[in-house]
Design an enzyme around this catalytic site. Structure first.
Site, PDB file in Angstrom:
ATOM      1  N   ASP A  30      28.912 -40.129  -6.899  1.00  0.00           N
ATOM      2  CA  ASP A  30      29.425 -39.521  -8.119  1.00  0.00           C
ATOM      3  C   ASP A  30      30.675 -40.285  -8.563  1.00  0.00           C
ATOM      4  OD1 ASP A  30      29.087 -36.421  -9.504  1.00  0.00           O
ATOM      5  OD2 ASP A  30      30.913 -37.565  -9.940  1.00  0.00           O
ATOM      6  N   ILE A  31      30.767 -40.540  -9.862  1.00  0.00           N
ATOM      7  CA  ILE A  31      31.883 -41.325 -10.410  1.00  0.00           C
ATOM      8  C   ILE A  31      33.206 -40.555 -10.336  1.00  0.00           C
ATOM      9  CG2 ILE A  31      31.768 -40.596 -12.839  1.00  0.00           C
ATOM     10  CD1 ILE A  31      31.804 -43.638 -13.548  1.00  0.00           C
ATOM     11  N   ASN A  87      23.497 -27.666 -10.718  1.00  0.00           N
ATOM     12  CA  ASN A  87      23.997 -26.874 -11.841  1.00  0.00           C
ATOM     13  C   ASN A  87      22.919 -26.796 -12.917  1.00  0.00           C
ATOM     14  OD1 ASN A  87      26.615 -26.486 -10.718  1.00  0.00           O
ATOM     15  ND2 ASN A  87      27.152 -28.576 -11.319  1.00  0.00           N
ATOM     16  N   GLY A  93      27.935 -25.118 -15.689  1.00  0.00           N
ATOM     17  CA  GLY A  93      28.665 -26.354 -15.979  1.00  0.00           C
ATOM     18  C   GLY A  93      27.803 -27.601 -15.948  1.00  0.00           C
ATOM     19  N   GLN A  94      26.496 -27.454 -16.200  1.00  0.00           N
ATOM     20  CA  GLN A  94      25.648 -28.651 -16.225  1.00  0.00           C
ATOM     21  C   GLN A  94      26.069 -29.557 -17.371  1.00  0.00           C
ATOM     22  OE1 GLN A  94      21.391 -28.056 -16.700  1.00  0.00           O
ATOM     23  NE2 GLN A  94      20.946 -30.198 -16.231  1.00  0.00           N
ATOM     24  N   HIS A 100      19.729 -33.145 -11.029  1.00  0.00           N
ATOM     25  CA  HIS A 100      20.428 -33.859  -9.959  1.00  0.00           C
ATOM     26  C   HIS A 100      20.929 -32.873  -8.929  1.00  0.00           C
ATOM     27  CE1 HIS A 100      23.213 -33.070 -13.311  1.00  0.00           C
ATOM     28  NE2 HIS A 100      24.157 -32.891 -12.411  1.00  0.00           N
ATOM     29  N   HIS A 102      23.790 -32.374  -6.191  1.00  0.00           N
ATOM     30  CA  HIS A 102      25.073 -32.838  -5.656  1.00  0.00           C
ATOM     31  C   HIS A 102      25.045 -32.627  -4.144  1.00  0.00           C
ATOM     32  CE1 HIS A 102      27.428 -32.777  -9.566  1.00  0.00           C
ATOM     33  NE2 HIS A 102      26.453 -31.947  -9.888  1.00  0.00           N
TER      34      HIS A 102
HETATM   35  P1  AMP Z   1      26.739 -31.690 -13.620  1.00  0.00           P
HETATM   36  O1  AMP Z   1      27.993 -31.033 -14.104  1.00  0.00           O
HETATM   37  O2  AMP Z   1      26.100 -30.937 -12.486  1.00  0.00           O
HETATM   38  O3  AMP Z   1      25.793 -32.013 -14.743  1.00  0.00           O
HETATM   39  O4  AMP Z   1      27.217 -33.032 -12.946  1.00  0.00           O
HETATM   40  C1  AMP Z   1      27.150 -34.281 -13.542  1.00  0.00           C
HETATM   41  C2  AMP Z   1      27.842 -35.233 -12.593  1.00  0.00           C
HETATM   42  O5  AMP Z   1      27.530 -36.544 -12.973  1.00  0.00           O
HETATM   43  C3  AMP Z   1      29.374 -35.116 -12.574  1.00  0.00           C
HETATM   44  O6  AMP Z   1      29.808 -34.798 -11.262  1.00  0.00           O
HETATM   45  C4  AMP Z   1      29.844 -36.495 -13.031  1.00  0.00           C
HETATM   46  O7  AMP Z   1      31.013 -36.926 -12.377  1.00  0.00           O
HETATM   47  C5  AMP Z   1      28.641 -37.359 -12.672  1.00  0.00           C
HETATM   48  N1  AMP Z   1      28.480 -38.569 -13.465  1.00  0.00           N
HETATM   49  C6  AMP Z   1      28.435 -38.677 -14.806  1.00  0.00           C
HETATM   50  N2  AMP Z   1      28.260 -39.952 -15.178  1.00  0.00           N
HETATM   51  C7  AMP Z   1      28.167 -40.672 -14.028  1.00  0.00           C
HETATM   52  C8  AMP Z   1      27.984 -42.059 -13.732  1.00  0.00           C
HETATM   53  N3  AMP Z   1      27.836 -42.972 -14.711  1.00  0.00           N
HETATM   54  N4  AMP Z   1      27.963 -42.445 -12.442  1.00  0.00           N
HETATM   55  C9  AMP Z   1      28.098 -41.534 -11.451  1.00  0.00           C
HETATM   56  N5  AMP Z   1      28.267 -40.211 -11.667  1.00  0.00           N
HETATM   57  C10 AMP Z   1      28.316 -39.790 -12.931  1.00  0.00           C
END
Ligand code: AMP
Length: 114
Positions: A30-31, A87, A93-94, A100, A102
């Site tokens: 995760d970024i 999520n 908070g999606q 995906h 986590h």
């Molecule tokens: P969600 O809130 O469950 O939709 O989580 C989306 C997740 O994607 C968040 O934790 C972000 O930090 C992660 N995210 C978004 N863009 C990227 C990316 N380019 N590389 C890695 N993680 C990302």
């Protein structure tokens, strides 16, 4: 799906810190990590979220959990404990509408979540 960021990551069109890949799954860091180990496990197939799963997706969801076990062991968080979180929708908070999981670990995780 052409404008989906996670589809582009799975296809290698957007760079990511890949940790694992199978025929059907892609896993990357995760970024914006919320724990020392924070991996996202995604199906390569575009599935918007849990609610969009069909019978055809049973295997890929099971494989995602098995891959999480493997990664938790490799990352050294299996013994102390880890969490798999998905999520779904606004209250959860999606932010990215590509299913995906986590994988979080490496510190005590609060419960209930915020
Ligand atoms: P969600 O809130 O469950 O939709 O989580 C989306 C997740 O994607 C968040 O934790 C972000 O930090 C992660 N995210 C978004 N863009 C990227 C990316 N380019 N590389 C890695 N993680 C990302």
């Amino acid at each position: 799906m052409t404008d989906c960021i996670f589809c582009k990551i799975a296809a290698g069109k957007i760079p990511s810190e890949k940790v694992a890949e199978t025929d059907t799954l892609f896993a990357f860091r995760d970024i914006n990590p919320m724990a020392p180990a924070h991996i996202l496990i995604i199906p390569k197939k575009h599935i918007p979220n849990n609610l969009a799963l069909t019978d055809d997706d049973r295997l890929v969801v099971g494989d995602a959990y098995l891959l999480a076990n493997r990664l938790a062991r490799e990352l050294g968080v299996a013994g102390a404990g880890f969490r798999m979180v998905t999520n779904n929708g606004p209250d959860a908070g999606q932010a990215v509408f590509h299913l995906h999981f986590h994988l979080l670990g490496g510190r005590p995780l609060g419960w209930p979540p915020g």
